[in-house]
Design a protein around this motif. Structure first.
Motif, PDB file in Angstrom:
ATOM      1  N   ALA A  41      49.231 -49.720 -42.107  1.00  0.00           N
ATOM      2  CA  ALA A  41      48.663 -50.702 -43.031  1.00  0.00           C
ATOM      3  C   ALA A  41      48.188 -50.038 -44.319  1.00  0.00           C
ATOM      4  N   LEU A  42      47.603 -48.837 -44.198  1.00  0.00           N
ATOM      5  CA  LEU A  42      47.131 -48.108 -45.377  1.00  0.00           C
ATOM      6  C   LEU A  42      48.288 -47.761 -46.310  1.00  0.00           C
ATOM      7  N   ILE A  43      49.348 -47.197 -45.731  1.00  0.00           N
ATOM      8  CA  ILE A  43      50.490 -46.759 -46.542  1.00  0.00           C
ATOM      9  C   ILE A  43      51.132 -47.961 -47.240  1.00  0.00           C
ATOM     10  N   ILE A  44      51.374 -49.031 -46.465  1.00  0.00           N
ATOM     11  CA  ILE A  44      51.996 -50.226 -47.050  1.00  0.00           C
ATOM     12  C   ILE A  44      51.057 -50.874 -48.059  1.00  0.00           C
ATOM     13  N   GLY A  45      49.764 -50.913 -47.737  1.00  0.00           N
ATOM     14  CA  GLY A  45      48.779 -51.536 -48.627  1.00  0.00           C
ATOM     15  C   GLY A  45      48.705 -50.846 -49.974  1.00  0.00           C
ATOM     16  N   ILE A  46      48.694 -49.512 -49.986  1.00  0.00           N
ATOM     17  CA  ILE A  46      48.653 -48.761 -51.243  1.00  0.00           C
ATOM     18  C   ILE A  46      49.916 -49.015 -52.058  1.00  0.00           C
ATOM     19  N   ALA A  47      51.069 -49.006 -51.374  1.00  0.00           N
ATOM     20  CA  ALA A  47      52.339 -49.218 -52.083  1.00  0.00           C
ATOM     21  C   ALA A  47      52.392 -50.601 -52.719  1.00  0.00           C
ATOM     22  N   LEU A  48      52.013 -51.621 -51.957  1.00  0.00           N
ATOM     23  CA  LEU A  48      52.080 -52.994 -52.467  1.00  0.00           C
ATOM     24  C   LEU A  48      51.020 -53.240 -53.548  1.00  0.00           C
ATOM     25  N   ALA A  49      49.814 -52.694 -53.350  1.00  0.00           N
ATOM     26  CA  ALA A  49      48.752 -52.870 -54.347  1.00  0.00           C
ATOM     27  C   ALA A  49      49.146 -52.227 -55.671  1.00  0.00           C
ATOM     28  N   SER A  50      49.735 -51.041 -55.610  1.00  0.00           N
ATOM     29  CA  SER A  50      50.171 -50.354 -56.826  1.00  0.00           C
ATOM     30  C   SER A  50      51.304 -51.115 -57.500  1.00  0.00           C
ATOM     31  N   ASN A  51      52.196 -51.668 -56.677  1.00  0.00           N
ATOM     32  CA  ASN A  51      53.318 -52.436 -57.229  1.00  0.00           C
ATOM     33  C   ASN A  51      52.820 -53.701 -57.927  1.00  0.00           C
ATOM     34  N   ILE A  52      51.873 -54.389 -57.286  1.00  0.00           N
ATOM     35  CA  ILE A  52      51.292 -55.600 -57.882  1.00  0.00           C
ATOM     36  C   ILE A  52      50.619 -55.272 -59.210  1.00  0.00           C
ATOM     37  N   GLY A 108      49.902 -43.989 -73.180  1.00  0.00           N
ATOM     38  CA  GLY A 108      49.487 -44.267 -71.805  1.00  0.00           C
ATOM     39  C   GLY A 108      49.736 -43.083 -70.893  1.00  0.00           C
ATOM     40  N   PHE A 109      50.898 -42.434 -71.052  1.00  0.00           N
ATOM     41  CA  PHE A 109      51.202 -41.246 -70.252  1.00  0.00           C
ATOM     42  C   PHE A 109      50.226 -40.112 -70.562  1.00  0.00           C
ATOM     43  N   THR A 110      49.844 -40.001 -71.838  1.00  0.00           N
ATOM     44  CA  THR A 110      48.918 -38.942 -72.240  1.00  0.00           C
ATOM     45  C   THR A 110      47.536 -39.144 -71.616  1.00  0.00           C
ATOM     46  N   LEU A 111      47.055 -40.386 -71.632  1.00  0.00           N
ATOM     47  CA  LEU A 111      45.768 -40.681 -70.985  1.00  0.00           C
ATOM     48  C   LEU A 111      45.827 -40.351 -69.501  1.00  0.00           C
ATOM     49  N   ALA A 112      46.923 -40.754 -68.851  1.00  0.00           N
ATOM     50  CA  ALA A 112      47.081 -40.497 -67.418  1.00  0.00           C
ATOM     51  C   ALA A 112      47.101 -38.995 -67.135  1.00  0.00           C
ATOM     52  N   ALA A 113      47.805 -38.241 -67.985  1.00  0.00           N
ATOM     53  CA  ALA A 113      47.894 -36.787 -67.800  1.00  0.00           C
ATOM     54  C   ALA A 113      46.525 -36.127 -67.965  1.00  0.00           C
ATOM     55  N   PRO A 131      49.541 -53.621 -70.089  1.00  0.00           N
ATOM     56  CA  PRO A 131      50.789 -53.296 -70.792  1.00  0.00           C
ATOM     57  C   PRO A 131      51.312 -51.895 -70.517  1.00  0.00           C
ATOM     58  N   ILE A 132      50.416 -50.931 -70.198  1.00  0.00           N
ATOM     59  CA  ILE A 132      50.867 -49.560 -69.983  1.00  0.00           C
ATOM     60  C   ILE A 132      51.020 -49.221 -68.505  1.00  0.00           C
ATOM     61  N   ALA A 133      50.845 -50.206 -67.615  1.00  0.00           N
ATOM     62  CA  ALA A 133      50.969 -49.936 -66.185  1.00  0.00           C
ATOM     63  C   ALA A 133      52.410 -49.650 -65.791  1.00  0.00           C
ATOM     64  N   SER A 134      53.372 -50.253 -66.481  1.00  0.00           N
ATOM     65  CA  SER A 134      54.795 -50.040 -66.219  1.00  0.00           C
ATOM     66  C   SER A 134      55.548 -50.046 -67.545  1.00  0.00           C
ATOM     67  N   SER A 136      46.416 -47.959 -60.916  1.00  0.00           N
ATOM     68  CA  SER A 136      47.763 -48.261 -61.422  1.00  0.00           C
ATOM     69  C   SER A 136      47.721 -48.873 -62.815  1.00  0.00           C
ATOM     70  N   MET A 137      46.605 -49.519 -63.161  1.00  0.00           N
ATOM     71  CA  MET A 137      46.483 -50.122 -64.481  1.00  0.00           C
ATOM     72  C   MET A 137      46.521 -49.070 -65.580  1.00  0.00           C
ATOM     73  N   TRP A 138      46.039 -47.851 -65.275  1.00  0.00           N
ATOM     74  CA  TRP A 138      45.832 -46.864 -66.340  1.00  0.00           C
ATOM     75  C   TRP A 138      46.645 -45.587 -66.158  1.00  0.00           C
ATOM     76  N   VAL A 139      46.989 -45.212 -64.911  1.00  0.00           N
ATOM     77  CA  VAL A 139      47.761 -43.976 -64.718  1.00  0.00           C
ATOM     78  C   VAL A 139      49.168 -44.291 -64.225  1.00  0.00           C
ATOM     79  N   SER A 140      49.607 -45.507 -64.393  1.00  0.00           N
ATOM     80  CA  SER A 140      50.938 -46.019 -64.031  1.00  0.00           C
ATOM     81  C   SER A 140      51.033 -46.274 -62.539  1.00  0.00           C
ATOM     82  N   ASN A 141      51.862 -47.244 -62.191  1.00  0.00           N
ATOM     83  CA  ASN A 141      52.002 -47.626 -60.787  1.00  0.00           C
ATOM     84  C   ASN A 141      52.933 -46.694 -60.025  1.00  0.00           C
ATOM     85  N   VAL A 142      53.376 -45.604 -60.662  1.00  0.00           N
ATOM     86  CA  VAL A 142      54.135 -44.566 -59.970  1.00  0.00           C
ATOM     87  C   VAL A 142      53.206 -43.407 -59.593  1.00  0.00           C
TER      88      VAL A 142
END
Length: 208
Positions: free
Chosen positions: A95-106, A20-25, A112-115, A63-69
């Motif tokens: 709202a944008l900053i909080i929205g991106i953070a919460l959406a990525s966290n969700i 998963g990390f390799t695909l993201a990279a 399986p490779i998101a986190s 976040s599903m594919w390049v990790s939620n970090v």
């Protein structure tokens, strides 16, 4: 035989995480993620509520594919042009900053490779869920949570008189190398999703 030999060197779950990390990279190195994100966001228009929902949705999908970090970092770089045009102290910027953070966290539970903790959890489940089973549960929950968070942000922050600068898509042409990498990533994900049916061929997901 593949399971036995593989187990002496690597845990299949650890190899899946590294995959998963390799695909993201690869997606990040060749700017495929940025190309896709800016293209989608360029179609969002200038309605603040719609733009917020689209940006949150793109952040969740990334976040599903390049990790939620890594996904929030990518999204914050993409929306710089929007943030620069907003007045200081704009509630839409918050709202944008909080929205991106919460959406990525969700979306950290969406695949399986998101986190990394998803793979750790799978390792201790008997029998471990397939990717299809995981998506059957995670996608509806993530979509519902994403919509609820968006509604919460719309009701919490005031978007009146907010002027949105449209996000322009990148002018770079999609190269043959980018197409090849996209194909490999897509094929890998499809094989992971079908891993339970291909066990006689590959043995485990880590082999894929």
């Amino acid at each position: 035989a593949s399971k036995y030999i593989f187990a002496t060197m690597w845990s299949s779950i650890i190899m899946l995480l590294l995959g998963g990390f390799t695909l993201a990279a690869a997606l990040s190195k060749y700017h495929i993620d940025r190309l896709a994100c800016t293209y989608i966001l360029s179609k969002a228009g200038t309605n603040p509520k719609v733009v917020l929902l689209v940006i949150m949705s793109v952040a969740a999908f990334a976040s599903m594919w390049v990790s939620n970090v890594a996904a929030p970092v990518l999204m914050y770089s993409v929306i710089q042009s929007v943030l620069r045009t907003l007045p200081e102290g704009s509630q839409f910027a918050k709202a944008l900053i909080i929205g991106i953070a919460l959406a990525s966290n969700i979306a950290g539970m969406s695949s399986p490779i998101a986190s990394p903790q998803n793979l750790v959890g799978i390792q201790f489940m008997d029998p471990p869920p397939t990717w299809g089973e995981w998506f059957t549960v995670s996608i509806p929950v993530c979509v519902a949570c994403l919509i609820l968070v968006w509604i919460f942000l719309v009701l919490t922050f005031d978007f009146k008189n907010t002027v949105i600068a449209p996000i322009r898509s990148m002018n770079d042409k999609f190269s043959l190398v980018q197409g090849y990498i996209s194909f490999v990533c897509f094929a890998t994900i499809v094989l992971w999703c079908l891993a339970s049916k291909l066990e006689d061929i590959f043995g485990e997901m880590g082999m894929i």
